[in-house]
Design an enzyme around this catalytic site. Sequence first.
Site, short mmCIF file in Angstrom:
data_model
loop_
_atom_site.label_atom_id
_atom_site.label_comp_id
_atom_site.label_asym_id
_atom_site.label_seq_id
_atom_site.Cartn_x
_atom_site.Cartn_y
_atom_site.Cartn_z
N ASP A 191 -10.28 -6.78 0.22
CA ASP A 191 -9.50 -6.05 1.21
C ASP A 191 -9.21 -6.97 2.41
O ASP A 191 -9.77 -8.06 2.52
CB ASP A 191 -10.25 -4.77 1.63
CG ASP A 191 -9.32 -3.68 2.15
OD1 ASP A 191 -8.12 -3.94 2.37
OD2 ASP A 191 -9.80 -2.54 2.34
N ASP A 204 0.87 -1.18 0.00
CA ASP A 204 0.00 0.00 0.00
C ASP A 204 0.90 1.23 0.00
O ASP A 204 1.45 1.60 1.04
CB ASP A 204 -0.87 0.03 1.27
CG ASP A 204 -2.13 -0.81 1.15
OD1 ASP A 204 -2.72 -0.83 0.05
OD2 ASP A 204 -2.51 -1.44 2.14
N HIS A 216 -11.53 -0.46 9.08
CA HIS A 216 -10.48 -1.21 9.78
C HIS A 216 -10.93 -1.55 11.21
O HIS A 216 -10.57 -2.57 11.76
CB HIS A 216 -9.18 -0.39 9.88
CG HIS A 216 -8.50 -0.19 8.56
ND1 HIS A 216 -8.85 0.82 7.70
CD2 HIS A 216 -7.50 -0.87 7.96
CE1 HIS A 216 -8.08 0.75 6.63
NE2 HIS A 216 -7.25 -0.27 6.75
N LYS A 268 -9.52 1.52 -5.74
CA LYS A 268 -10.16 1.14 -4.48
C LYS A 268 -10.91 2.35 -3.89
O LYS A 268 -10.53 3.49 -4.20
CB LYS A 268 -9.12 0.60 -3.48
CG LYS A 268 -8.03 1.59 -3.08
CD LYS A 268 -6.96 0.89 -2.26
CE LYS A 268 -5.98 1.90 -1.69
NZ LYS A 268 -4.84 1.27 -1.01
N HIS A 269 -11.96 2.15 -3.12
CA HIS A 269 -12.55 0.90 -2.63
C HIS A 269 -13.95 0.81 -3.23
O HIS A 269 -14.79 1.64 -2.88
CB HIS A 269 -12.61 0.90 -1.11
CG HIS A 269 -11.29 1.20 -0.45
ND1 HIS A 269 -10.82 2.48 -0.26
CD2 HIS A 269 -10.33 0.37 0.06
CE1 HIS A 269 -9.63 2.44 0.35
NE2 HIS A 269 -9.31 1.17 0.56
N ARG A 288 -6.70 11.14 1.28
CA ARG A 288 -6.30 10.10 0.33
C ARG A 288 -7.11 10.23 -0.96
O ARG A 288 -6.73 9.65 -1.98
CB ARG A 288 -6.52 8.72 0.94
CG ARG A 288 -5.63 8.42 2.14
CD ARG A 288 -6.10 7.18 2.88
NE ARG A 288 -5.96 5.97 2.09
CZ ARG A 288 -6.55 4.81 2.41
NH1 ARG A 288 -7.31 4.72 3.49
NH2 ARG A 288 -6.37 3.74 1.65
N ARG A 332 4.50 3.32 2.65
CA ARG A 332 5.21 2.41 3.58
C ARG A 332 6.71 2.71 3.67
O ARG A 332 7.31 2.48 4.71
CB ARG A 332 4.99 0.96 3.15
CG ARG A 332 3.53 0.53 3.08
CD ARG A 332 2.80 0.64 4.40
NE ARG A 332 1.44 0.13 4.28
CZ ARG A 332 0.41 0.63 4.94
NH1 ARG A 332 0.57 1.66 5.77
NH2 ARG A 332 -0.79 0.12 4.79
#
EC number: 3.2.1.52
Length: 352
Positions: free
Chosen positions: A255, A67, A185, A172-173, A142, A75
């Site tokens: 996901d 990601d 999440h 996504k999503h 985002r 990351r």
Amino acid sequence: MHSPQTHAPVILDVAGTELNADDRRRLQHPLTGGLIFFGRNWQNRHQLTAMAAEAKSLRPDLLIAVDHEGGRVQRFRTDGFTHLPPMRALGELWMQDAMRATDAATACGYVLGSELRACGVDLSFTPVLDLDHGQSAVIGDRAFHRDPRVVALLAKSLMHGLLRAGMANCGKHFPAHGYAKADSHHANAVDKRSLKAILADDAKPYDWLSTSLSSVMPAHVTFPKVDSQPAGFSRRWLQDILRGQLGFQGAICCDDLSMEGARVAGSALEGGIAALNAGCDLLLLCNQSIVDGGAPVDDLLDGLLKAQEQGRWEPDAASDDRRLALLAQTAPIPWDELMHWPDYLHAITRLP
């Protein structure tokens, strides 16, 4: 390569900065098709590149993913990696100079893709196609913009940059995560709008980009007026709407099965079976290699194998073909060469 009967749907993670015996064993499991990296797997470029190469030596067709969007979802940030802006910065630039923004988006995609590929990563799960409704706990900056037309054109430009770097993409999503307030999440996210309202607004980029998207990740969001199951476990969303109505041909990647929003489908194993039966080609299980020595990863892999033998899901050769299509098809530009590569140096100057 796999025999045509084989379908390796699981994308798993590993605990540390080098592969251990359990990681090696899991990567060679017949149902493992991918590896996703996280920040904890990063020490420096040399270490990451070596770990990716070792994983590929165990499984040459392994899809190595991450990601890596820019902004707060990136990351790798040290040892030369460019700090990419959040996608909202491109949407803001669009409001000042739309054509400059499309070039900046292509530059973002090219820099993102070429840096990752130089370290052995095949795919980043980007771009985010969610609309910025200003109320999502998890999407926020985002998202490119509130307008689906702006989102689609900036995403297409970003995907053009990824393509120039030899990287596929993942929208996504699907169909929408920007309207539901909850973060899937940690909570059950619900969007109570009608199918007509969603298709006319949030899902529009998937329609307009149907020939450009390599893969799509469904949202762990429930749309009760459409289906009682979250999109990633819903045949209606994946088969009838995404494949049927919108004609999408690429890979569908469920996901993370360990997210709270996936729990409505039961355990990660039950969720995985439900997702495969709904039409997902790939299953993500994240951050479970650090739990109890990775026991949840083994539970999913072995449980899926047993469920397959019991006829609870059917392997699909076409699914694996879609997975293989996400692999990089060209050799990457090595990092030291990339740092002097004219296209790359120019792209850096065009970032917002």
